[in-house]
Design an enzyme around this catalytic site. Structure first.
Site, mmCIF file in Angstrom:
data_model
loop_
_atom_site.group_PDB
_atom_site.id
_atom_site.type_symbol
_atom_site.label_atom_id
_atom_site.label_comp_id
_atom_site.label_asym_id
_atom_site.label_seq_id
_atom_site.Cartn_x
_atom_site.Cartn_y
_atom_site.Cartn_z
ATOM 1 N N LYS A 128 0.817 -1.216 0.000
ATOM 2 C CA LYS A 128 0.000 0.000 0.000
ATOM 3 C C LYS A 128 0.855 1.272 0.000
ATOM 4 O O LYS A 128 0.490 2.259 -0.653
ATOM 5 C CB LYS A 128 -0.947 0.009 1.188
ATOM 6 C CG LYS A 128 -0.291 0.119 2.551
ATOM 7 C CD LYS A 128 -1.310 0.105 3.667
ATOM 8 C CE LYS A 128 -0.645 0.141 5.035
ATOM 9 N NZ LYS A 128 0.082 1.378 5.299
ATOM 10 N N THR A 129 1.996 1.263 0.702
ATOM 11 C CA THR A 129 2.832 2.463 0.732
ATOM 12 C C THR A 129 3.369 2.781 -0.648
ATOM 13 O O THR A 129 3.423 3.937 -1.067
ATOM 14 C CB THR A 129 3.992 2.299 1.734
ATOM 15 O OG1 THR A 129 3.461 1.980 3.020
ATOM 16 C CG2 THR A 129 4.811 3.575 1.834
ATOM 17 N N GLN B 17 -7.560 -5.055 9.740
ATOM 18 C CA GLN B 17 -6.480 -4.647 10.642
ATOM 19 C C GLN B 17 -6.887 -3.465 11.518
ATOM 20 O O GLN B 17 -6.028 -2.732 12.013
ATOM 21 C CB GLN B 17 -5.224 -4.293 9.839
ATOM 22 C CG GLN B 17 -4.632 -5.485 9.095
ATOM 23 C CD GLN B 17 -3.272 -5.173 8.504
ATOM 24 O OE1 GLN B 17 -2.261 -5.084 9.201
ATOM 25 N NE2 GLN B 17 -3.236 -4.996 7.193
ATOM 26 N N ARG C 1 2.336 -10.970 10.419
ATOM 27 C CA ARG C 1 3.682 -10.396 10.557
ATOM 28 C C ARG C 1 4.739 -11.401 10.108
ATOM 29 O O ARG C 1 5.881 -11.023 9.854
ATOM 30 C CB ARG C 1 3.996 -10.036 12.021
ATOM 31 C CG ARG C 1 3.105 -9.012 12.708
ATOM 32 C CD ARG C 1 2.861 -7.769 11.916
ATOM 33 N NE ARG C 1 1.631 -7.868 11.151
ATOM 34 C CZ ARG C 1 1.299 -7.094 10.139
ATOM 35 N NH1 ARG C 1 2.118 -6.164 9.734
ATOM 36 N NH2 ARG C 1 0.148 -7.251 9.498
ATOM 37 N N ASP D 43 -3.644 7.399 4.699
ATOM 38 C CA ASP D 43 -3.181 6.040 4.981
ATOM 39 C C ASP D 43 -3.867 5.518 6.248
ATOM 40 O O ASP D 43 -4.234 6.295 7.134
ATOM 41 C CB ASP D 43 -1.662 6.051 5.169
ATOM 42 C CG ASP D 43 -1.060 4.656 5.152
ATOM 43 O OD1 ASP D 43 -1.761 3.704 4.744
ATOM 44 O OD2 ASP D 43 0.117 4.519 5.536
ATOM 45 N N GLU D 44 -4.026 4.196 6.352
ATOM 46 C CA GLU D 44 -4.614 3.550 7.539
ATOM 47 C C GLU D 44 -5.973 4.169 7.884
ATOM 48 O O GLU D 44 -6.252 4.499 9.047
ATOM 49 C CB GLU D 44 -3.666 3.656 8.748
ATOM 50 C CG GLU D 44 -2.274 3.112 8.503
ATOM 51 C CD GLU D 44 -2.203 1.592 8.492
ATOM 52 O OE1 GLU D 44 -3.260 0.931 8.447
ATOM 53 O OE2 GLU D 44 -1.071 1.067 8.512
#
Length: 659
Positions: free
Chosen positions: A29-30, A244, A592, A213-214
């Site tokens: 996504k970044t 998330q 993770r 973002d987020e």
């Protein structure tokens, strides 16, 4: 856009209307945000100075700025805004301070400043848990964008009525001090934007395209800020993952992702489902787990990486046995595979679970870094010293004055400070200048006036000394002359505790060593950078952290411990029937792991001297059995592993003897 997959490319190219990118864990996504910024600028769709990318942490903002700088050469990206929600709010208030009823140079109270004021405004004799509850209710009201009057109208219980009353008094005191708190950095801009069409239009002209973002972590006030700036055209890209969303406890509202579709009927939704991080086995387990949560827009993560080893499930006698197994496994893999310690991470639901793990790692001489401990700059004596330094460097810093004048305590109470703030406000001067004014001091009680005069004499002398002393020497000098060290000595029960706290001030002094020619102005700049510095890299150490702290990180080998009902899922969520967020927390932990994953639980625990039998987490039953390897399920494989680890242990002992 070379190397983008088709959904990523679609997300980058859609620029003429509202867009929601549902980005699964590890889906890049970044990179999509960075490429979209580059596309907006290089295709001349929007100049950099009218683009704002909003993140949730300073670390994320810094990383994004660095990646944009590498992607866009020359000065094309000059003027681009990449910052947190709160930094954007601060910038807004610095520009619009008059409309917000603030004077130029207003202070931003940190949590300690705010907590002290709320505690002082609570009824005498209020217990700490009542004060904490009121502080939490006030923060939640602000995060919901409510003014004190609105909070009072919304109050439904005596405790909420009391909190709303304190909120009103607290806000009046902030106004008197020409200050805002952290929550106000969002609430006040929202209030102004929603009330004034001219302000809305001005800021829509200033920010033509918004990237967030987020987005699943936004609270109600942050969502309203986004909507007010984006306006009806909705020139924005929101990136988030409903799976998330793990911060409801601090006000995040994952339903904001659904609200986008209602507020913007033309919203386009793009799903990023290709994962570039995890083995397929880990992803299949994560998909199966999160499928138990309700979804408006379900996703299925996939990867073109190998399946990898099956997920290990360990049943342990107790937390000590569990910690010993984890530490031994880490030591074995690090030795056998020559893996750096930084490849390993141990995750848990609560920080109290770290104690047994730390002990076991120490016994095996495994280096580790525990995230989430009290940061050095958050220690009380360090913050006290910093407030003195800030005031020496900048007489206009009212927040620094308020902390320094009470560090250590002197005959200056909240009533005196409130009166002084009113006098300073009426005279259009900072509080430290008012404390030097004969006219202002005459309006205070003689005892308070004498205490303030004595305090300002120390400040003036230290300010003069700042011209000849290095910053490090100034720290040591003020620690003595201010009375900080004397107060610490009186507070500490033994010499060892005093030496530890004194060493914290000495460490602060050492941070400034080398800046020998810095004057007050340069010192203030150094302090600003220091106060907002990112936490340093943990280096080559095993990482220990809570599941909440792990979001956004990745490791080759991941251990999730304490998987018992009552721990994960948490006891409160079981009592209240709120399992969705706990399941998302487990999902975050699983995703993770890049290569291998271990999940462990204990059969018993000791509490208040009693032995409690524990039940394995119900989430373990939601994982596909075909992806798991439980202890005892494959005796041959277990025997081979045991022999392999015994041989490695013997080799380690021989190596020690050879040394």
């Amino acid at each position: 856009m070379h190397g983008l997959n088709p959904p990523q490319r679609e997300a980058v190219l859609h620029t003429d209307g509202p867009l929601l990118v549902l980005a699964g864990a590890g889906s890049g996504k970044t990179r999509v945000i960075v490429e979209k910024i580059a596309h907006l600028i290089t295709a001349r769709i929007m100049p950099a100075k009218r683009i704002a990318a909003i993140t949730f942490t300073n670390k994320s903002a810094k990383e994004m700025r660095e990646r944009v700088a590498k992607r866009i050469k020359g000065d094309a990206a000059d003027g681009l805004t990449v910052c947190t929600f709160h930094a954007l709010g601060l910038r807004f208030l610095q520009i619009e301070h008059e409309k917000a009823g603030l004077r130029r140079g207003f202070s931003v109270f940190d949590s300690d400043d705010s907590n002290a004021q709320i505690k002082d405004l609570m009824p005498a004799g209020s217990k700490p848990d009542v004060i904490d509850a009121a502080r939490g209710l006030i923060s939640r009201a602000k995060n919901a964008g409510l003014s004190p009057d609105e909070a009072m109208r919304e109050a439904r219980s005596p405790r909420e009525v009391e909190a709303a009353t304190v909120y009103d008094l607290y806000q009046r005191r902030l106004t008197t001090f020409n200050a805002v708190d952290f929550d106000d950095l969002i609430r006040l801009p929202v209030q102004l934007l929603e009330a004034s069409e001219d302000t809305r239009l001005a800021w829509r002209e200033r920010i033509g395209y918004l990237l967030v973002d987020e987005c699943q972590d936004t609270n109600d006030a942050q969502y309203r800020l986004l909507k007010a700036i984006a306006g009806p055209k909705g020139l924005f890209t929101c990136v988030g993952d409903d799976d998330q969303s793990i911060y409801a406890w601090r006000g995040a509202n994952p339903d904001n992702l659904l609200q986008l579709g209602k507020d913007y009927p033309t919203l386009r939704i793009v799903k990023l489902e290709q994962n570039y991080r995890c083995s397929n086995r880990v992803l299949r387990a994560a998909n199966a787990l999160i499928a138990n949560n309700p979804h408006e827009h379900p996703k299925t993560l996939w990867s073109d990486q190998a399946d990898g080893e099956r997920i290990r499930i360990w049943e342990c006698r107790d937390a000590t046995h569990e910690a010993e197994k984890v530490a031994a496994e880490i030591q074995f893999i690090a030795t056998a595979k020559r893996a750096p310690w930084s490849d390993f991470c141990i995750l848990f639901r609560g920080n109290f679970q770290s104690r047994a793990l730390e002990k076991s790692l120490q016994l095996l001489r495994v280096p580790y870094h525990l995230s989430g401990g009290t940061a050095f700059l958050e220690r009380g004596e360090v913050k006290d010293a910093l407030s003195w330094l800030r005031l020496i460097a900048n007489p206009d810093d009212d927040a620094a004055f308020l902390r320094a004048v009470q560090a250590p305590k002197r005959e200056v109470g909240a009533t005196t400070l409130s009166k002084l703030a009113e006098l300073a406000h009426g005279a259009h001067m900072p509080m430290s200048r008012a404390a030097e004014s004969v006219g202002a001091l005459k309006q205070l009680t003689p005892r308070a006036a004498n205490a303030l005069d004595g305090f300002m004499q120390i400040v003036r002398k230290l300010r003069a000394d700042a011209a000849r002393l290095s910053p490090a020497e100034l720290v040591r000098e003020l620690a003595e002359r201010s009375g900080l060290l004397r107060a610490i000595r009186e507070q500490c029960k033994d010499q060892a505790m005093f030496e530890r706290r004194k060493q914290n001030i000495e460490e602060l002094a050492e941070w400034f060593d080398g800046a020998r020619n810095a004057g007050p102005g340069e010192l203030a700049a150094s302090l600003a950078l220091l106060s907002h510095a990112d936490k340093g890299d943990a280096g080559n150490q095993v990482r220990l952290m809570s599941l909440h702290a792990s979001k956004g990180l990745e490791f080759r080998y991941v251990f999730i411990v304490g998987l018992e009902d009552g721990t994960l899922p948490h006891e409160a969520s079981l009592d209240e029937g709120r399992l969705d967020e706990e399941r998302r927390l487990m999902y975050v932990g699983i995703t993770r792991a890049k290569e291998q994953l271990w999940l462990s639980y204990s059969k018993v625990a000791q509490k208040w001297g009693d032995t409690l039998r524990l039940k394995p987490s119900r989430f373990l039953d939601e994982l596909p059995a075909s992806e798991l390897q439980r202890d005892g399920a494959d005796p041959v494989a277990d025997a081979e592993r045991k022999q392999e680890r015994a041989a490695a242990g013997l080799a380690a002992i021989r190596a020690l003897l050879d040394e």
